[in-house]
Enzyme design. Sequence first.
Site, PDB file in Angstrom:
ATOM      1  N   ASP A  13      32.640 -30.233 183.702  1.00 58.72           N
ATOM      2  CA  ASP A  13      32.265 -30.444 182.313  1.00 58.72           C
ATOM      3  C   ASP A  13      32.552 -31.938 182.031  1.00 58.72           C
ATOM      4  O   ASP A  13      33.263 -32.591 182.815  1.00 58.72           O
ATOM      5  CB  ASP A  13      33.141 -29.530 181.439  1.00 58.72           C
ATOM      6  CG  ASP A  13      33.178 -29.993 180.003  1.00 58.72           C
ATOM      7  OD1 ASP A  13      32.100 -30.128 179.420  1.00 58.72           O
ATOM      8  OD2 ASP A  13      34.287 -30.226 179.465  1.00 58.72           O
ATOM      9  N   ASP A  15      32.924 -33.870 178.309  1.00 64.10           N
ATOM     10  CA  ASP A  15      33.853 -34.174 177.197  1.00 64.10           C
ATOM     11  C   ASP A  15      35.150 -33.384 177.320  1.00 64.10           C
ATOM     12  O   ASP A  15      35.124 -32.153 177.391  1.00 64.10           O
ATOM     13  CB  ASP A  15      33.203 -33.817 175.858  1.00 64.10           C
ATOM     14  CG  ASP A  15      32.051 -34.725 175.527  1.00 64.10           C
ATOM     15  OD1 ASP A  15      32.250 -35.942 175.489  1.00 64.10           O
ATOM     16  OD2 ASP A  15      30.939 -34.214 175.314  1.00 64.10           O
TER      17      ASP A  15
END
Length: 249
Positions: A13, A15
């Site tokens: 992922d 952020d």
Amino acid sequence: MTSRDMTTICLFDIDGTLTGARKKIRPEMEECLKKLKSKVVVGLVGGSDAVKITEQMGGDLSIIKEFDYFFCENGLVAYKNGEQIGEQSLSKYMDEDKLQEVINFSLNYMSNLKLPCKRGTFVEFRKGMLNLCPVGRSCSQAERDEFGKYDEEHKIRQKFVDALYEKFSTFGLCYVIGGQISIDVIPKGWDKTFCLQFVEKDKFKTIHFFGDKTQKGGNDYEIYEDSRTIGHSVKSPEDTMKLIEELFF
Ligand code: M1P
């Protein structure tokens, strides 16, 4: 030097996992990923679109080819070795009337919110999803952070998500809090597990996933829990780097 293990892939992922929310990747993380790529296959799976992710990775769209796999909008737009291998279209998938019902309801809902500030771009129409943003995506970094804090206290987005589920429970849509200021609207199944169909084709023995929003309702939850992945829940980019060291070096 040992050869690269092409049967193991690490999916990240962005952020909160590789960078701060919508922030640029830091040199030590770039170095860490480069080192990891010499050992295993590396891919990104972000909720944002290609422009935002490449910006965060410190470059323009040409940076896509630096990653073995590059999945934007949860893999609804997918690249392998820089070549596009998939693209979904929300406007083709969904009936226009329904889409407009969701957009109109959302704009109306957001127009009734009183926030510390409001800027522009409250609805962003992407290839595979709608992004709803009460403060407006054109806010500054300071305004973004201010909304983030306000939202933690007043649960603006959670209440909005609840209202969307209540109003459109039969539309086959999911309303997900992915980042700091917005909500992603995606058809059921178009979460981050969507990207796994592409990596599955390449018959990896082990698929690691690293994410921070792994709790139920977060946009990393489904892929983190998926039986095809080994899920790792991290608290920050520093935590991710520490875990990579422990697992692979
Ligand atoms: O972390 C992924 C999310 O990044 C952005 O979130 P926000 O702007 O709310 O911080 C958005 O691009 C969102 O779609 C995405 O899921």
